[in-house]
Design an enzyme around this catalytic site. Sequence first.
Site, PDB file in Angstrom:
ATOM      1  CG  ASP A  32      -2.027   0.998   1.178  1.00 15.45           C
ATOM      2  OD1 ASP A  32      -1.763   2.148   0.754  1.00 15.45           O
ATOM      3  OD2 ASP A  32      -3.155   0.652   1.551  1.00 15.45           O
ATOM      4  CB  ILE A  33       1.770   3.879  -2.457  1.00 17.22           C
ATOM      5  CG1 ILE A  33       0.436   4.243  -3.069  1.00 17.22           C
ATOM      6  CG2 ILE A  33       2.557   2.912  -3.334  1.00 17.22           C
ATOM      7  CD1 ILE A  33       0.582   5.202  -4.245  1.00 17.22           C
ATOM      8  CG  ASN A  88     -12.698  -0.669   4.874  1.00 19.23           C
ATOM      9  OD1 ASN A  88     -12.870  -1.123   5.998  1.00 19.23           O
ATOM     10  ND2 ASN A  88     -11.696   0.123   4.574  1.00 19.23           N
ATOM     11  CD  GLN A  95     -15.042  -1.232  -1.493  1.00 18.93           C
ATOM     12  OE1 GLN A  95     -16.199  -1.461  -1.150  1.00 18.93           O
ATOM     13  NE2 GLN A  95     -14.409  -1.916  -2.429  1.00 18.93           N
ATOM     14  CG  HIS A 101      -8.733  -2.646  -1.374  1.00 22.26           C
ATOM     15  ND1 HIS A 101      -9.841  -2.124  -1.997  1.00 22.26           N
ATOM     16  CD2 HIS A 101      -8.416  -1.775  -0.396  1.00 22.26           C
ATOM     17  CE1 HIS A 101     -10.187  -0.987  -1.421  1.00 22.26           C
ATOM     18  NE2 HIS A 101      -9.345  -0.752  -0.436  1.00 22.26           N
ATOM     19  CG  HIS A 103      -6.438  -2.625   3.951  1.00 22.54           C
ATOM     20  ND1 HIS A 103      -5.664  -1.594   3.486  1.00 22.54           N
ATOM     21  CD2 HIS A 103      -7.709  -2.335   3.576  1.00 22.54           C
ATOM     22  CE1 HIS A 103      -6.436  -0.713   2.864  1.00 22.54           C
ATOM     23  NE2 HIS A 103      -7.684  -1.133   2.901  1.00 22.54           N
TER      24      HIS A 103
END
Length: 140
Positions: A32-33, A88, A95, A101, A103
């Site tokens: 995750d950036i 989410n 979300q 996605h 996490h």
Amino acid sequence: MAEHNCIFCKIIQGEIPSYTLYEDDLFKMILDIQPASKGHMLILPKRHAQNLLDLGEKEEKQLLSLAKKAGKQAMLSLGANGFHVLQNNGEAAGQTVLHFHLHIIPRYDGDDLSALQWKPLAFPLETFQNLVSELSIPLL
Ligand SMILES: [Zn+2]
């Protein structure tokens, strides 16, 4: 089956670069950036699925194994002391990208990451009893 203007579909197709950690025929795992902690990972289905309800049976089966593998690796390689598996569904649930996605957020002793805590609500017993009837989740 890529969705136009979906940032995760673009990452999966390589149109947008990413820090790829793992890839197979169904999933891609990236960093995750905008990480909540060191080693924050995202597991993305390669097929555009908006949320958990859109995942197919094969994807469902593989997902938890990948989550486990990612969390374990964070503990072994990064020295994480624990990790969150967070996902989410829908904008009401936070979300922000409407492509499923999951996490994986490594946690470190004393990391002071308070964003994932909530204040428990004080429901009377009757509310819990009513929720059990209202939810009535069917057997698999
Ligand atoms: Zn997508």
